[in-house]
Design a protein around this motif. Structure first.
Motif, mmCIF file in Angstrom:
data_model
loop_
_atom_site.group_PDB
_atom_site.id
_atom_site.type_symbol
_atom_site.label_atom_id
_atom_site.label_comp_id
_atom_site.label_asym_id
_atom_site.label_seq_id
_atom_site.Cartn_x
_atom_site.Cartn_y
_atom_site.Cartn_z
ATOM 1 N N UNK A 194 47.932 57.743 23.150
ATOM 2 C CA UNK A 194 47.979 57.458 24.582
ATOM 3 C C UNK A 194 46.826 56.533 24.969
ATOM 4 N N UNK A 195 45.641 56.825 24.426
ATOM 5 C CA UNK A 195 44.471 55.998 24.736
ATOM 6 C C UNK A 195 44.682 54.556 24.298
ATOM 7 N N UNK A 196 45.232 54.356 23.111
ATOM 8 C CA UNK A 196 45.491 52.994 22.622
ATOM 9 C C UNK A 196 46.499 52.282 23.513
ATOM 10 N N UNK A 197 47.538 53.018 23.917
ATOM 11 C CA UNK A 197 48.579 52.389 24.727
ATOM 12 C C UNK A 197 48.070 52.013 26.115
ATOM 13 N N UNK A 198 47.347 52.948 26.775
ATOM 14 C CA UNK A 198 46.853 52.621 28.113
ATOM 15 C C UNK A 198 45.736 51.575 28.039
ATOM 16 N N UNK A 247 48.445 48.976 36.368
ATOM 17 C CA UNK A 247 47.372 49.936 36.655
ATOM 18 C C UNK A 247 47.964 51.312 36.983
ATOM 19 N N UNK A 248 48.981 51.323 37.848
ATOM 20 C CA UNK A 248 49.596 52.599 38.243
ATOM 21 C C UNK A 248 50.271 53.275 37.052
ATOM 22 N N UNK A 249 50.910 52.478 36.198
ATOM 23 C CA UNK A 249 51.585 53.037 35.033
ATOM 24 C C UNK A 249 50.595 53.725 34.098
ATOM 25 N N UNK A 250 49.424 53.142 33.935
ATOM 26 C CA UNK A 250 48.400 53.759 33.090
ATOM 27 C C UNK A 250 47.961 55.100 33.658
ATOM 28 N N UNK A 251 47.803 55.163 34.969
ATOM 29 C CA UNK A 251 47.443 56.432 35.620
ATOM 30 C C UNK A 251 48.528 57.497 35.389
ATOM 31 N N UNK A 252 49.779 57.113 35.593
ATOM 32 C CA UNK A 252 50.881 58.067 35.452
ATOM 33 C C UNK A 252 50.968 58.592 34.019
ATOM 34 N N UNK A 253 50.792 57.690 33.045
ATOM 35 C CA UNK A 253 50.904 58.095 31.641
ATOM 36 C C UNK A 253 49.815 59.095 31.274
ATOM 37 N N UNK A 254 48.583 58.798 31.650
ATOM 38 C CA UNK A 254 47.504 59.713 31.283
ATOM 39 C C UNK A 254 47.590 61.012 32.081
ATOM 40 N N UNK A 255 48.160 60.957 33.267
ATOM 41 C CA UNK A 255 48.309 62.160 34.088
ATOM 42 C C UNK A 255 49.323 63.128 33.457
ATOM 43 N N UNK A 256 50.402 62.556 32.920
ATOM 44 C CA UNK A 256 51.474 63.402 32.391
ATOM 45 C C UNK A 256 51.323 63.727 30.917
ATOM 46 N N UNK A 257 50.717 62.830 30.140
ATOM 47 C CA UNK A 257 50.688 63.002 28.694
ATOM 48 C C UNK A 257 49.293 63.261 28.130
ATOM 49 N N UNK A 258 48.277 63.286 28.999
ATOM 50 C CA UNK A 258 46.941 63.543 28.513
ATOM 51 C C UNK A 258 46.284 62.295 27.932
ATOM 52 N N UNK A 259 45.231 62.497 27.137
ATOM 53 C CA UNK A 259 44.435 61.364 26.651
ATOM 54 C C UNK A 259 44.239 61.425 25.143
#
Length: 472
Positions: A198-202, A182-194
């Motif tokens: 990115x959407x598929x990965x998260x 859950x935290x990793x998904x937050x960090x990824x979208x925070x730093x790399x956008x949506x």
């Protein structure tokens, strides 16, 4: 190992965190002692067993079986007859569970669903009205007494081997993987956008986290992690309400019924999926005969319903929250959605669909292709084995399905920690072989294929019913 017949066993009825309630219902009407003078539940129960007993009324199975109505419920545990009519609404597992076993022997199912056999004695004593007559068998005459005895001996063996003791480190790591994903998904979208990639990965990360969270709350709902029931209940509410976003009490109300009467129509809510899905011939006939209920959405169970995610089903079922879920429990239900996905609102429904369908495929691949019938009053062991199958054991399969690939063992011993299923599987298989019962264990892909083949068969039944009743 060899299994010897021993029909004696233990029963458990209640949740440990409701001990004070049980004290108020003792035979003399006085609450238990408090403070330092208060004895433990185990000490009180053992002390009461040492007291001289008054002679009890005796009943035959024929007399007991007549008390199987909503307003008149008797059941038998270890040859003792209990009137649970007044207790049903306070039963932690829900009143429907008791109703499903009214007029029957409930020794094995109560022992299976409750981890501590000693606390129950404080609750059972005021409900005791008699015992089986000396000439009556320990269970109904249609049940195999040798099989029942062998299964109870197997359970005692597993208790001696500490197979019901949980490894807390295992479950801590399981919770940690959920929080990390859950935290990793937050960090990824925070730093790399949506963006789309990115959407598929998260979406993948969050789906895995949500499905694993469902498996973890399932363990807690069965009281298989902590020794104290209240900690299991508290953690289940946290995982279910705040990490997943729907009601644990609603889940328990349905899931306990599924466990005690697996694949028994209409007692198992997981197979009562009409009118949008049918799972066997009698269901098809019922759906088409009851014309007024064809469009009632509340008749549709969530397990195979693609149009409505599980977390939304209760919205379309009038009275579910008000009847089974206190309003204060809805806070976590809403908070989970508000806190968990504020950055993922555009894929929220998509994630819930992936989570729900994935988890239900894992569970239903072990039930839908198996025996589905009306009530046959079978013994606990054979009823679970015939309605359940396993998927082959491997590290990936165990993790991918939350150990629900060991559905036979899970249904026989619901309070057993899942990391012990593979240890007890050979003993269960041996007992099945001894009594000529099938022990179905299949590869993962075949199990998935069996779901599609079963749905194809049920679709044919639906078409047959439609063609047979064109006037509807």
């Amino acid at each position: 190992m060899e299994f010897e017949e021993n029909p004696e066993g233990n029963g458990s009825l209640v949740d440990e965190n409701q001990l004070d309630l049980g004290a108020k219902h003792q035979a003399n009407g006085k609450p238990g002692a408090s403070g330092k003078a208060k004895l433990s539940a185990r000490q009180q129960a053992n002390a009461k067993c040492d007291l001289p007993r008054k002679s009890l009324n005796t009943y035959t199975w024929q007399e007991i079986q007549r008390h199987n109505q909503k307003t008149d419920q008797w059941l038998v545990i270890n040859r003792k007859v209990y009137d649970v009519t007044g207790w049903a609404d306070r039963h932690p597992g829900g009143r429907q569970v008791l109703k499903h076993y009214a007029g029957e022997d409930a020794t094995d199912v109560f022992r299976a669903m409750h981890p501590d056999p000693d606390i129950v004695r404080l609750y059972l004593k005021p409900l005791l009205i008699g015992e089986l007559a000396p000439e009556e068998p320990n269970q109904e005459r249609n049940k195999n007494s040798r099989l029942v005895g062998d299964f109870q001996e197997l359970r005692r063996t597993l208790e001696t081997l500490n197979m019901f003791s949980a490894n807390l480190g295992f479950f801590f790591l399981h919770l940690a993987q959920i929080l990390i994903l859950e935290a990793l998904a937050w960090v990824i979208v925070w730093h790399f956008g949506s963006g789309w990639l990115i959407t598929i990965f998260i979406s993948f990360l969050l789906t895995v986290a949500q499905v694993q969270g469902l498996f973890l709350q399932h363990d807690m709902g069965h009281l298989s992690i902590f020794k104290k029931s209240k900690w299991n209940r508290l953690m289940q509410k946290f995982v279910m309400g705040h990490l997943k976003g729907f009601s644990s009490k609603w889940w328990n109300h349905r899931h306990f019924q599924h466990h005690v009467k697996t694949n028994i129509y209409p007692k198992d809510p997981d197979i009562d999926t009409g009118p949008l899905f049918v799972t066997w011939r009698l269901t098809t006939c019922r759906v088409w005969q009851e014309q007024n209920q064809i469009l009632r959405l509340r008749e549709a169970a969530p397990d195979l319903l693609p149009a409505f995610p599980l977390s939304h089903t209760s919205i379309f079922q009038p009275g579910v929250h008000s009847t089974y879920v206190p309003q204060k429990a809805l806070g976590g239900h809403c908070l989970g959605h508000q806190l968990l996905y504020p950055l993922f609102h555009h894929i929220r429904s998509f994630l819930r669909n992936l989570r729900n369908h994935g988890a239900h495929i894992f569970s239903q691949m072990s039930h839908i292709p198996m025996k589905i019938s009306k009530e046959e009053n079978r013994d606990w062991f054979s009823s679970q084995v015939l309605a359940t199958c396993n998927v082959e054991h491997s590290f990936f399969n165990d993790w991918f399905t939350g150990h629900l690939n060991f559905q036979i063992e899970h249904h026989l011993f619901p309070t057993m920690p899942r990391h012990n299923y593979h240890k007890v599987a050979p003993l269960v298989k041996s007992l099945c072989a001894k009594h000529g019962l099938p022990y179905v264990n299949k590869p993962m892909l075949k199990a998935f294929g069996d779901i599609l083949r079963a749905l194809k068969k049920y679709g044919a039944l639906w078409k047959e019913a439609y063609c047979t009743h064109p006037e509807i």
